[in-house]
Design a protein around this motif. Structure first.
Motif, mmCIF file in Angstrom:
data_model
loop_
_atom_site.group_PDB
_atom_site.id
_atom_site.type_symbol
_atom_site.label_atom_id
_atom_site.label_comp_id
_atom_site.label_asym_id
_atom_site.label_seq_id
_atom_site.Cartn_x
_atom_site.Cartn_y
_atom_site.Cartn_z
ATOM 1 N N ILE A 73 16.411 10.513 60.956
ATOM 2 C CA ILE A 73 17.110 11.385 61.906
ATOM 3 C C ILE A 73 17.755 12.558 61.178
ATOM 4 N N VAL A 74 18.374 12.303 60.033
ATOM 5 C CA VAL A 74 19.010 13.391 59.274
ATOM 6 C C VAL A 74 17.956 14.394 58.805
ATOM 7 N N ARG A 75 16.825 13.894 58.374
ATOM 8 C CA ARG A 75 15.743 14.813 57.972
ATOM 9 C C ARG A 75 15.233 15.619 59.166
ATOM 10 N N LEU A 76 15.283 15.040 60.345
ATOM 11 C CA LEU A 76 14.779 15.719 61.530
ATOM 12 C C LEU A 76 15.689 16.857 61.970
ATOM 13 N N VAL A 77 16.988 16.668 61.834
ATOM 14 C CA VAL A 77 17.929 17.669 62.342
ATOM 15 C C VAL A 77 18.361 18.660 61.268
ATOM 16 N N HIS A 78 17.871 18.538 60.038
ATOM 17 C CA HIS A 78 18.184 19.482 58.981
ATOM 18 C C HIS A 78 16.937 20.276 58.594
ATOM 19 N N LYS A 79 17.183 21.467 58.014
ATOM 20 C CA LYS A 79 16.123 22.358 57.547
ATOM 21 C C LYS A 79 15.149 22.693 58.676
ATOM 22 N N GLN A 80 15.713 23.115 59.806
ATOM 23 C CA GLN A 80 14.849 23.443 60.927
ATOM 24 C C GLN A 80 14.117 24.772 60.733
ATOM 25 N N ASP A 81 14.568 25.575 59.758
ATOM 26 C CA ASP A 81 13.905 26.861 59.535
ATOM 27 C C ASP A 81 12.452 26.681 59.100
ATOM 28 N N LEU A 82 12.175 25.562 58.494
ATOM 29 C CA LEU A 82 10.827 25.296 58.022
ATOM 30 C C LEU A 82 9.983 24.552 59.046
ATOM 31 N N HIS B 45 14.659 53.140 63.529
ATOM 32 C CA HIS B 45 13.921 52.130 62.775
ATOM 33 C C HIS B 45 14.853 51.042 62.247
ATOM 34 N N GLU B 46 16.011 51.497 61.731
ATOM 35 C CA GLU B 46 16.972 50.525 61.232
ATOM 36 C C GLU B 46 17.490 49.642 62.360
ATOM 37 N N ILE B 47 17.776 50.253 63.481
ATOM 38 C CA ILE B 47 18.283 49.462 64.613
ATOM 39 C C ILE B 47 17.219 48.493 65.108
ATOM 40 N N THR B 48 15.959 48.940 65.119
ATOM 41 C CA THR B 48 14.869 48.048 65.532
ATOM 42 C C THR B 48 14.731 46.877 64.569
ATOM 43 N N THR B 49 14.865 47.159 63.298
ATOM 44 C CA THR B 49 14.794 46.077 62.303
ATOM 45 C C THR B 49 15.926 45.078 62.501
ATOM 46 N N ILE B 50 17.137 45.632 62.735
ATOM 47 C CA ILE B 50 18.282 44.724 62.968
ATOM 48 C C ILE B 50 18.055 43.886 64.216
ATOM 49 N N ARG B 51 17.492 44.528 65.273
ATOM 50 C CA ARG B 51 17.259 43.774 66.501
ATOM 51 C C ARG B 51 16.203 42.687 66.288
ATOM 52 N N GLN B 52 15.150 42.996 65.535
ATOM 53 C CA GLN B 52 14.135 41.985 65.253
ATOM 54 C C GLN B 52 14.716 40.819 64.436
ATOM 55 N N PHE B 53 15.591 41.186 63.489
ATOM 56 C CA PHE B 53 16.233 40.136 62.697
ATOM 57 C C PHE B 53 17.100 39.223 63.566
ATOM 58 N N LEU B 54 17.872 39.843 64.469
ATOM 59 C CA LEU B 54 18.702 39.046 65.362
ATOM 60 C C LEU B 54 17.854 38.188 66.291
ATOM 61 N N GLU B 55 16.737 38.773 66.799
ATOM 62 C CA GLU B 55 15.852 37.987 67.653
ATOM 63 C C GLU B 55 15.232 36.811 66.878
ATOM 64 N N LYS B 56 14.851 37.084 65.624
ATOM 65 C CA LYS B 56 14.304 35.996 64.803
ATOM 66 C C LYS B 56 15.348 34.924 64.540
ATOM 67 N N ARG B 57 16.572 35.352 64.278
ATOM 68 C CA ARG B 57 17.648 34.388 64.049
ATOM 69 C C ARG B 57 17.899 33.560 65.299
ATOM 70 N N ASP B 58 17.901 34.230 66.453
ATOM 71 C CA ASP B 58 18.086 33.489 67.701
ATOM 72 C C ASP B 58 16.930 32.525 67.942
ATOM 73 N N GLU B 59 15.744 32.958 67.546
ATOM 74 C CA GLU B 59 14.606 32.052 67.706
ATOM 75 C C GLU B 59 14.752 30.824 66.813
ATOM 76 N N PHE B 60 15.190 31.056 65.563
ATOM 77 C CA PHE B 60 15.428 29.917 64.673
ATOM 78 C C PHE B 60 16.523 29.004 65.221
ATOM 79 N N ARG B 61 17.549 29.635 65.790
ATOM 80 C CA ARG B 61 18.608 28.827 66.371
ATOM 81 C C ARG B 61 18.095 28.010 67.552
#
Length: 489
Positions: free
Chosen positions: A333-342, A431-447
């Motif tokens: 269970i601990v292995r399942l709920v940890h390292k979800q980024d991978l 471009h910078e704002i788009t990159t930041i938005r993509q990063f936030l979207e990716k982070r939200d997806e990981f979350r």
């Protein structure tokens, strides 16, 4: 005349006295006259042992069978050696038989009805115990009682070290049944027969002399008479006494069962630690190490035999296996709920089975609502942020520099900047704002992925915990029922 008188005096001098004739006649009849100068016990013992032959069975007719009545009273259970299958008991042994050569008339011996004589001076039956494996430290009783009608009573305490088939499967709630077989080693049933001194009911529940303060308690003593023969030879009589004893389990319950039960309860309580923390793993590893040390300590207390293993030993092994399974489940269970980024997204069939079917089966409605509310709030906040950032970018992109100057000159362009350079600057900012938005979207997806796996781990943890709890309860109830039945059988 004088000659006749002299002859008569000579005859009287030569004849013995009348008392001597009477004593001689009495001796021939076996009933001597009492002599005040000799004690009655001494005269009686001399009379009985004068011509006694201790090497011959004491019967007038050789066809007469000598019947030996025996009795056993258990005094103490000294030790039960399960490894060597040996039982050591201390008994009061009693036997009596009729000796036809040791009879007298009490009237001729000062009304003496019984006398004690050395056992080595008379005939004693060769009654032995078949299960003897060692000579115990029994006190020597050199005398026997003899009554005037020829009954000989031999009473003596014996420390009996006998072989016994000990069944330790039910330890510490075991009941042992050991036999003491009394038989004549040489004489067949035509010469020596055996009988019971008392009634079987009196022998069965006689605890009048039993020391009832040790580890074992005496339940009852059964008696049984039988004849046996070896290879179609003469038949022999034997009397069996079945000594049934029961172990008192209080000591073993307190020192063996209760600590194991406490450790298993703590293992169950450990499931209430959060599955996404590492404390549960360390806690269960500590429990497993503690249980291993506990088994090392109690290993000397458990009986060891080459025949079988007691049920309590199997109980300890199964408890150890349950602790290992619990630790394995926790690690999973601990292995399942940890390292979800991978990890990828939760498969749809896993969502269907665990997040829909299993939650309904396990009644985890509050967790489902909580996860749905968190997902909806995160989607709403993400939608607002996307709309706000898009509106701001569109606003700054459509605004003309001259209009900004007329509006108040809050963001004046540099004096050396050209329209081309301003357009490049705006594109770089976009471009910078788009990159930041993509990063936030990716982070939200990981979350979102982490949140989904956390929900799967939570549901799976509850499912495995309840299955583990059912297994432990079923195992405990089964063993408790068996031990209760054995204890009060």
């Amino acid at each position: 005349m004088v000659l006749a008188v002299a002859v008569m005096l000579l005859l009287l001098a030569l004849l013995p006295p009348v008392s001597m004739l009477q004593n001689a006649a009495g001796a021939l009849q076996g009933s001597p006259e009492p002599d005040p100068s000799t004690p009655a016990l001494l005269r009686l013992s001399d009379t009985l042992l004068a011509h006694y032959r201790r090497g011959v069975r004491p019967v007038q007719d050789w066809r007469t069978t000598t019947t030996v009545a025996i009795d056993v009273m258990v005094y103490a259970i000294l030790s039960v050696d399960e490894k060597n299958q040996v039982l050591t008991t201390y008994i009061w042994y009693r036997q009596h038989w009729t000796d036809e050569f040791l009879q007298w008339d009490p009237a001729h011996f000062d009304n003496i009805t019984q006398i004690s004589l050395p056992a080595e001076s008379i005939w004693v039956p060769d009654i032995l115990i078949n299960e003897f494996v060692d000579v115990g430290k029994s006190p020597d009783v050199p005398y026997v009682y003899i009554r005037h009608h020829g009954e000989v009573q031999n009473l003596k305490p014996i420390q009996v070290v006998t072989a016994c088939s000990l069944d330790i499967y039910n330890f510490p709630f075991d009941i042992q049944n050991c036999s003491l077989t009394f038989t004549s080693w040489l004489h067949n049933i035509r010469d020596i027969n055996l009988s019971l001194w008392r009634q079987p009911e009196l022998v069965k529940f006689d605890r009048s002399v039993f020391m009832n303060q040790g580890e074992w308690e005496l339940l009852y003593v059964l008696s049984h008479f039988q004849e046996f023969s070896v290879k179609s030879s003469d038949s022999y009589a034997e009397m069996k006494f079945y000594v049934v004893i029961r172990r008192r389990p209080l000591f073993y319950t307190i020192n063996l069962l209760l600590p194991s039960i406490f450790l298993m309860v703590m293992d169950i309580v450990g499931f209430y630690l959060p599955p996404n923390s590492g404390e549960r793993v360390s806690f269960k590893i500590t429990l497993l190490l503690g249980y291993s040390v506990f088994l090392i300590i109690v290993s000397d207390t458990l009986p060891a035999t080459a025949v079988g293993t007691p049920l309590i030993g199997i109980y300890f092994v199964v408890c150890m296996a349950l602790l290992v399974i619990s630790l394995t489940e926790t690690i999973f269970i601990v292995r399942l709920v940890h390292k979800q980024d991978l990890q990828p997204h939760v498969p749809s069939w896993v969502k269907h089975l665990l997040l829909e079917r299993a939650t309904a089966l396990l009644c985890i409605w509050d967790r489902n609502k909580f996860s749905q509310s968190r997902t909806q709030s995160s989607d709403i906040s993400r939608h607002v942020e996307n709309n706000d950032s898009t509106a701001k970018l569109n606003h700054y992109g459509s605004e003309d520099p001259r209009e900004r100057e007329v509006a108040g000159g809050t963001r004046p362009t540099p004096a050396f900047a050209t329209p081309a350079e301003g357009s490049l600057l705006i594109h770089s900012i976009l471009h910078e704002i788009t990159t930041i938005r993509q990063f936030l979207e990716k982070r939200d997806e990981f979350r979102d992925v982490a949140r989904e796996w956390l929900q799967v781990g939570y549901v799976l943890d509850v499912l495995l915990f309840r299955a583990y709890l059912v297994a432990v309860l079923a195992y405990t109830v089964t063993l408790g029922t068996l031990w209760s039945v054995w204890q009060y059988a």
